[in-house]
Each structure stands twice: as structure tokens, then as C-alpha cells.
Design a protein around this motif. Structure first.
Motif, short mmCIF file in Angstrom:
data_model
loop_
_atom_site.label_atom_id
_atom_site.label_comp_id
_atom_site.label_asym_id
_atom_site.label_seq_id
_atom_site.Cartn_x
_atom_site.Cartn_y
_atom_site.Cartn_z
N LYS A 250 0.82 -1.21 0.00
CA LYS A 250 0.00 0.00 0.00
C LYS A 250 0.86 1.27 0.00
N HIS A 251 2.14 1.07 -0.30
CA HIS A 251 3.11 2.17 -0.41
C HIS A 251 3.25 2.93 0.92
N VAL A 252 3.41 2.17 1.98
CA VAL A 252 3.69 2.74 3.31
C VAL A 252 5.02 2.19 3.78
N ARG A 253 5.90 3.06 4.23
CA ARG A 253 7.21 2.60 4.69
C ARG A 253 7.10 2.13 6.14
N VAL A 254 7.52 0.88 6.37
CA VAL A 254 7.41 0.27 7.69
C VAL A 254 8.79 -0.12 8.19
N LEU A 255 9.03 0.16 9.46
CA LEU A 255 10.29 -0.23 10.11
C LEU A 255 10.02 -1.45 10.97
N LEU A 256 10.57 -2.60 10.57
CA LEU A 256 10.32 -3.85 11.29
C LEU A 256 11.55 -4.25 12.11
N PRO A 257 11.36 -4.55 13.39
CA PRO A 257 12.48 -5.08 14.18
C PRO A 257 12.93 -6.42 13.60
N ASN A 258 14.22 -6.62 13.53
CA ASN A 258 14.74 -7.85 12.94
C ASN A 258 14.31 -9.10 13.70
#
Length: 236
Positions: free
Chosen positions: A89-97
Motif C-alpha cells: 500500500k506504499h507505506v514505509r514500515v520499520l520492522l524489528p529484525n
């Protein structure tokens, strides 16, 4: 630092007015702080170790489309602590590794070819052998178009840019089905529910052409059945 000093003075004032000793108050503060710090350190170390594992195992690389950590999208950056994903959906997400590593990781970009599948529903009154033949004719037409797509494609993987022949015949990193040996399309009877007959149509396509080939399959199948005066519809 000003807010630390403010709360420190306020705390000492409360201890003097409530009868609680300063030593007891400090012990409680640093005790709670120690627990909080321990949890924070545990999370940090977990993400760091997970980041090292992801970099060494390399289940995906920058530019791959993945489903991991509850998100689906394109990998933008892989860091030691976090991975950046640009979602569908063209949203930048920061995911914990650590969250990524503890989840199921699906890499939709790693293999050079994938299977495309659609379902076509036709009236139960239609002749089944004839319907199968018409759908197979449509699928075979799409097969020929897929061959032309492959012939005109340029290799996108960096290891194969200099040798298109190797790219087409070897697949990505030698894994998966190479593009020169894609399986032929197939038609199988999926279900009969009393009113409709459902057909499953499958074809193999280059990874980067999945959506295009799926559209081609649906369009060709419905057009062929309409040509034969058979009313059908594509279903999920």
C-alpha cells in the motif's frame, strides 16, 4: 538534563515530607530502572543478533518482495537492528529484525519462475470434455505468449546481466525452474457443486510477469468460452 534535575529535587522533597527515607526511594527508583534497562537491553540484543543472522543467511535482499513480520512489501534497507519495507500500500514500515526472524518469511522474488493459477466457473449443463478442450486451447495460446515474453526479457539479476543465455537457462542462482523449461499450462476439474463446474487453469510465468500472465489467462479463457457460446466467469 533539566527534567532529570527537576524530578530529582521533587523526589527528594517528597521523601522529606512523607517520611520515606531517601535511601529507600533511590533503591526503588534504580530497581525499577534496572528492570526497564534489562528489558530494553534484551530487545536490543535480540534485534542485533537477528540482524546478523538475516545478513548471513540472506533469506532476502534489497529489492525483493517479501511477506514477513506481518507485512507484505518490497525490502528497502536491511540494518543490524531493523529492516525497512515499502508495503504493497506504499507505506514505509520499520520492522524489528527479531520480529522478522521469528515469523514465517516468504520471498516472492527469489525464484525466476512461479506458477499462476486461476479458477473459471461454467454452468453445470455444459459438456465437460468440450469445456476442458476449449479452456486448454486458451491456455495453450497463453503459453505461446509467455514464450515470447521470455524471449524479449532482459535479465534483472546482477549475476546474469553479462550472459542472458545463462540467465534464461540457469534460473536465479541455480534454484527453481529455469525459464527455458517452464511447464506447459494445464487444465483440471476443480469442483462440481450442482450448479456450476469449476476449472483450475495453471501456467508457469516469469516472476516479474505474474500479474500480466494472470490477466492473460483470465482474458483468453473467458474469450474462448464466449466464442463457443458458453457463459463462464472467473472466480477467486
Amino acid at each position: 538534563m533539566q527534567w532529570i534535575a527537576f524530578y530529582g529535587v521533587a523526589g527528594l522533597f517528597l521523601t522529606s515530607t512523607t517520611g520515606v527515607s531517601t535511601e529507600q526511594m533511590l533503591a526503588k527508583i534504580f530497581g525499577v530502572g534496572g528492570i526497564a534497562f534489562g528489558f530494553a537491553a534484551q530487545t536490543t540484543v535480540s534485534n542485533l543478533i537477528s540482524g546478523v543472522i538475516l545478513l548471513l543467511a540472506a533469506p532476502f535482499k534489497i529489492g525483493d518482495h517479501v511477506v514477513a513480520g506481518g507485512e507484505s512489501g518490497w525490502v528497502l534497507e536491511i540494518g543490524l537492528m531493523h529492516t525497512y519495507i515499502n508495503t504493497d500500500k506504499h507505506v514505509r514500515v520499520l520492522l524489528p529484525n527479531a520480529k522478522i526472524l521469528s515469523s514465517k518469511i516468504v520471498n516472492n522474488s527469489q525464484l525466476v519462475a512461479r506458477k499462476v493459477s486461476i479458477t473459471i466457473a461454467c454452468p453445470e449443463t455444459e459438456d465437460i470434455p468440450k469445456s476442458r478442450k476449449h479452456l486448454m486451447d486458451a491456455a495453450s495460446e497463453v503459453d505461446e505468449k509467455i514464450k515470447k515474453l521470455v524471449a524479449n526479457m532482459e535479465p534483472s539479476h546482477k549475476d546474469y546481466k553479462r550472459d542472458p543465455k545463462t540467465w534464461r537457462f540457469g534460473g536465479v542462482e541455480g534454484r527453481g525452474r529455469p525459464l527455458h523449461a517452464l511447464k506447459s499450462a494445464s487444465v483440471s476439474l476443480a469442483d462440481i457443486d450442482g450448479k456450476t463446474v469449476k476449472w483450475n487453469i495453471e501456467a508457469w510465468a516469469p516472476n516479474s510477469k505474474m500479474v500480466q500472465v494472470k490477466d492473460m489467462l483470465i482474458e483468453a479463457s473467458l474469450a474462448k468460452m464466449k466464442e463457443k457460446c458458453i457463459s463462464c466467469a472467473a472466480t477467486q
